[in-house]
Scaffold this active site. Sequence first.
Site, PDB file in Angstrom:
ATOM      1  N   LYS A 175       0.688  -1.234   0.035  1.00  0.00           N
ATOM      2  CA  LYS A 175      -0.055  -0.122   0.013  1.00  0.00           C
ATOM      3  C   LYS A 175       0.818   1.430  -0.061  1.00  0.00           C
ATOM      4  O   LYS A 175       1.796   1.612   0.801  1.00  0.00           O
ATOM      5  CB  LYS A 175      -1.016   0.011   1.112  1.00  0.00           C
ATOM      6  N   GLY A 229       6.209   4.462   9.004  1.00  0.00           N
ATOM      7  CA  GLY A 229       5.477   5.631   9.062  1.00  0.00           C
ATOM      8  C   GLY A 229       5.446   6.207  10.602  1.00  0.00           C
ATOM      9  O   GLY A 229       6.460   5.821  11.206  1.00  0.00           O
ATOM     10  N   SER A 230       4.396   7.103  10.860  1.00  0.00           N
ATOM     11  CA  SER A 230       4.412   7.913  11.954  1.00  0.00           C
ATOM     12  C   SER A 230       4.149   6.894  13.175  1.00  0.00           C
ATOM     13  O   SER A 230       3.402   5.982  12.929  1.00  0.00           O
ATOM     14  CB  SER A 230       3.526   8.933  12.013  1.00  0.00           C
ATOM     15  N   THR A 231       4.625   7.104  14.331  1.00  0.00           N
ATOM     16  CA  THR A 231       4.319   6.481  15.684  1.00  0.00           C
ATOM     17  C   THR A 231       2.875   6.460  15.744  1.00  0.00           C
ATOM     18  O   THR A 231       2.370   5.390  16.281  1.00  0.00           O
ATOM     19  CB  THR A 231       5.053   7.160  16.646  1.00  0.00           C
ATOM     20  N   GLY A 234       1.413   3.879  13.753  1.00  0.00           N
ATOM     21  CA  GLY A 234       1.822   2.658  13.883  1.00  0.00           C
ATOM     22  C   GLY A 234       1.198   1.935  15.059  1.00  0.00           C
ATOM     23  O   GLY A 234       0.562   0.628  15.193  1.00  0.00           O
ATOM     24  N   GLU A 251       8.124   0.418  11.762  1.00  0.00           N
ATOM     25  CA  GLU A 251       9.327   1.211  11.693  1.00  0.00           C
ATOM     26  C   GLU A 251       8.667   2.609  11.770  1.00  0.00           C
ATOM     27  O   GLU A 251       8.152   3.321  10.851  1.00  0.00           O
ATOM     28  CB  GLU A 251      10.093   1.050  10.149  1.00  0.00           C
ATOM     29  N   CYS A 285      13.721   9.573   8.534  1.00  0.00           N
ATOM     30  CA  CYS A 285      13.563   9.147   9.824  1.00  0.00           C
ATOM     31  C   CYS A 285      14.885   9.445  10.820  1.00  0.00           C
ATOM     32  O   CYS A 285      15.045   9.432  12.103  1.00  0.00           O
ATOM     33  CB  CYS A 285      13.048   7.702  10.232  1.00  0.00           C
ATOM     34  N   GLU A 382       9.423  14.685  17.114  1.00  0.00           N
ATOM     35  CA  GLU A 382       9.592  14.406  15.726  1.00  0.00           C
ATOM     36  C   GLU A 382       9.007  15.655  14.945  1.00  0.00           C
ATOM     37  O   GLU A 382       8.009  15.948  14.913  1.00  0.00           O
ATOM     38  CB  GLU A 382       9.244  13.260  15.147  1.00  0.00           C
TER      39      GLU A 382
HETATM   40  P1  NAD Z   1       1.647   8.240   8.217  1.00  0.00           P
HETATM   41  O1  NAD Z   1       1.927   7.284   9.420  1.00  0.00           O
HETATM   42  O2  NAD Z   1       1.147   9.243   8.175  1.00  0.00           O
HETATM   43  O3  NAD Z   1       1.740   7.087   7.030  1.00  0.00           O
HETATM   44  C1  NAD Z   1       2.360   6.063   6.476  1.00  0.00           C
HETATM   45  C2  NAD Z   1       1.416   5.191   5.848  1.00  0.00           C
HETATM   46  O4  NAD Z   1       0.555   4.459   6.757  1.00  0.00           O
HETATM   47  C3  NAD Z   1       0.801   5.795   4.542  1.00  0.00           C
HETATM   48  O5  NAD Z   1       0.720   4.816   3.433  1.00  0.00           O
HETATM   49  C4  NAD Z   1      -0.527   6.003   5.090  1.00  0.00           C
HETATM   50  O6  NAD Z   1      -1.822   6.111   3.907  1.00  0.00           O
HETATM   51  C5  NAD Z   1      -0.666   4.781   5.858  1.00  0.00           C
HETATM   52  N1  NAD Z   1      -1.798   4.959   6.788  1.00  0.00           N
HETATM   53  C6  NAD Z   1      -2.325   6.108   7.605  1.00  0.00           C
HETATM   54  N2  NAD Z   1      -3.343   5.753   8.457  1.00  0.00           N
HETATM   55  C7  NAD Z   1      -3.400   4.335   8.555  1.00  0.00           C
HETATM   56  C8  NAD Z   1      -4.225   3.367   9.037  1.00  0.00           C
HETATM   57  N3  NAD Z   1      -4.964   3.629   9.767  1.00  0.00           N
HETATM   58  N4  NAD Z   1      -3.959   2.114   8.601  1.00  0.00           N
HETATM   59  C9  NAD Z   1      -2.958   1.610   7.910  1.00  0.00           C
HETATM   60  N5  NAD Z   1      -2.261   2.592   7.145  1.00  0.00           N
HETATM   61  C10 NAD Z   1      -2.539   3.586   7.384  1.00  0.00           C
HETATM   62  O7  NAD Z   1       3.525   8.540   8.070  1.00  0.00           O
HETATM   63  P2  NAD Z   1       4.075   9.463   6.893  1.00  0.00           P
HETATM   64  O8  NAD Z   1       3.726  10.934   7.106  1.00  0.00           O
HETATM   65  O9  NAD Z   1       3.594   8.896   5.518  1.00  0.00           O
HETATM   66  O10 NAD Z   1       5.608   9.184   7.077  1.00  0.00           O
HETATM   67  C11 NAD Z   1       6.320   9.978   7.806  1.00  0.00           C
HETATM   68  C12 NAD Z   1       6.870   9.006   9.118  1.00  0.00           C
HETATM   69  O11 NAD Z   1       7.391   7.949   8.646  1.00  0.00           O
HETATM   70  C13 NAD Z   1       7.689   9.827  10.277  1.00  0.00           C
HETATM   71  O12 NAD Z   1       7.341   9.751  11.313  1.00  0.00           O
HETATM   72  C14 NAD Z   1       9.104   9.114   9.786  1.00  0.00           C
HETATM   73  O13 NAD Z   1      10.033   9.032  10.867  1.00  0.00           O
HETATM   74  C15 NAD Z   1       8.465   7.602   9.625  1.00  0.00           C
HETATM   75  N6  NAD Z   1       9.637   6.830   8.891  1.00  0.00           N
HETATM   76  C16 NAD Z   1      10.315   5.799   9.590  1.00  0.00           C
HETATM   77  C17 NAD Z   1      11.019   5.174   8.946  1.00  0.00           C
HETATM   78  C18 NAD Z   1      11.738   3.937   9.895  1.00  0.00           C
HETATM   79  O14 NAD Z   1      12.481   3.058   9.101  1.00  0.00           O
HETATM   80  N7  NAD Z   1      11.843   3.882  11.245  1.00  0.00           N
HETATM   81  C19 NAD Z   1      11.652   5.450   7.622  1.00  0.00           C
HETATM   82  C20 NAD Z   1      10.963   6.289   7.051  1.00  0.00           C
HETATM   83  C21 NAD Z   1       9.994   7.360   7.606  1.00  0.00           C
END
Ligand code: NAD
Length: 493
Positions: A175, A229-231, A234, A251, A285, A382
């Site tokens: 996705k 993605g974001s905490t 997650g 992650e 990140c 963050e």
């Molecule tokens: P986000 O959490 O907004 O979205 C990430 C993904 O999750 C997207 O595909 C989004 O559509 C999906 N998503 C959103 N709500 C969801 C739900 N309820 N159920 C399932 N999927 C859902 O994050 P973002 O703004 O896209 O990314 C930035 C974040 O990612 C930052 O916090 C960054 O630190 C983190 N990040 C972490 C790493 C790592 O390896 N630790 C690497 C890259 C980015």
Amino acid sequence: MIEVKNYIDGQWVGFDGPSFESFNPTTGAKVARAPVSDAAAVAASVAAARRAFNEGGWRWTKGSVRAAALLKLADMLESRSAPISELIAREMGKPVRVNMAREVEGAVDKLRYFAGAARFLEGSVTGSTVPEIWDMVLPEPAGVAALIIPWNDPVDLAVRKLGAALAAGCTAIVKSSEITPASTAALIEAVHDSGAFPPGVVNLLSGPGQPTGDALVDHPGVDKISFTGSTATGMRIMERAARRLAKVSLECGGKFPAIITEDADLERCLDAVTYGAFMYGGQSCTACTRLVVDRRLHDRVVEGIVERSRKLPMGDPLDPTMLVGPMASRKQYDKAVSYIRLGIAEGARAVIGGVPADQSSLFLPPTVLVGGPVDGRVAREEVFGPVLVIHPFADEAQALAIANNTPYGLGGSVWSQDINRALRLARRLDVADVWINTHYIRHVETSFGGRHHSGLGRELGMAGVEEYLSWKRLCIDTRSEFHLKNWFEGPSK
Ligand code: NAD
């Protein structure tokens, strides 16, 4: 404008429901239109992945067959490195130079590693039994894996999951992020055009968290969820997955501290942390977001960072000389500006950057904040933007207290030419990933992950592949004497 379709069961699938668009953050032009995948699209992709796993037999393929497919995909992706790097630059503003050198080439290298990993899956047989008893643990693929990725590395972060899942024998549904549907679809086009994977082994869905992400996470046919993605997202995913005990790895975000001691090689350190803080606008990140500096060096460090920040090549991400482009979206830009404002309200001073007077474009120059409280929000939360805070320390204990004063635990670095001191500090940094005297070196051979609010589980390396395995214990007794034979005969006298 690119029309992104879902990819289900080896076909690009038209969709007549609602759609969304992605935008070029440099020009504001539309880049792509993609479906808001609903529960029916999720169900179709899960069914296709399940068929490919079971009836299609992907789960039982030899490692060498999966390896050959991954190598073919690597070649296909490599041959498209330039156009995909340009597409990423157009869709989320990361400079093409960074995309070529780090994102796409990095993804190709990872696919080649995962091809090797497919042939190295190992279980174990205990050597502690009598020779007639074979007591072993076997690796089996976890099943259908949902791979949910963000926008900041829309190809490489997908490959970290997809390569590992396929190597393990899982089938997958990727996705993409709603900011970068076309960039991730370009990877899946390479999957399709490679002809290396049977229908249903790899699937792609576009769509936001609601409804698409939720439907995928809740679907009972998904055995494994791997999320970057974001905490906050997650945590939501983990809560929902817990209702049906689906396997989860996460992650999430970070708040990377760099501890700079008095004996650091300062020139090298300042080059690295400036690059680490501001490369593609700090939207990584493991971007360096906090400098924790020996107070005797504080002013020299501030001056050195300011001087280097002024020279950062910032501009059109399609220009191959640029290192910093625009922020990926208006939302990301506004979030970073709100943290700059907050930092200043908390008592910090911007020695470069600050709240821009003109906010009409999404180009956000580096901001360096000094003098703020160590427990302020901008010091602990963050930002995911080009905002660096600097705090002085008096001794090692204080350096560690400041560095560890955040809910995150992703990465950090130590800068010292005294190896004993560097190792001492590295061991006491409460993060899962430490660099000593460097920044942004990552090899696919070593696994990576976060602790605390930065996540759960590992990615890359063999540990990253094992996230997609389900272990089976198998015990065989070849002795002619059955060990329960006397059990029914009553206690011996
Ligand atoms: P986000 O959490 O907004 O979205 C990430 C993904 O999750 C997207 O595909 C989004 O559509 C999906 N998503 C959103 N709500 C969801 C739900 N309820 N159920 C399932 N999927 C859902 O994050 P973002 O703004 O896209 O990314 C930035 C974040 O990612 C930052 O916090 C960054 O630190 C983190 N990040 C972490 C790493 C790592 O390896 N630790 C690497 C890259 C980015």
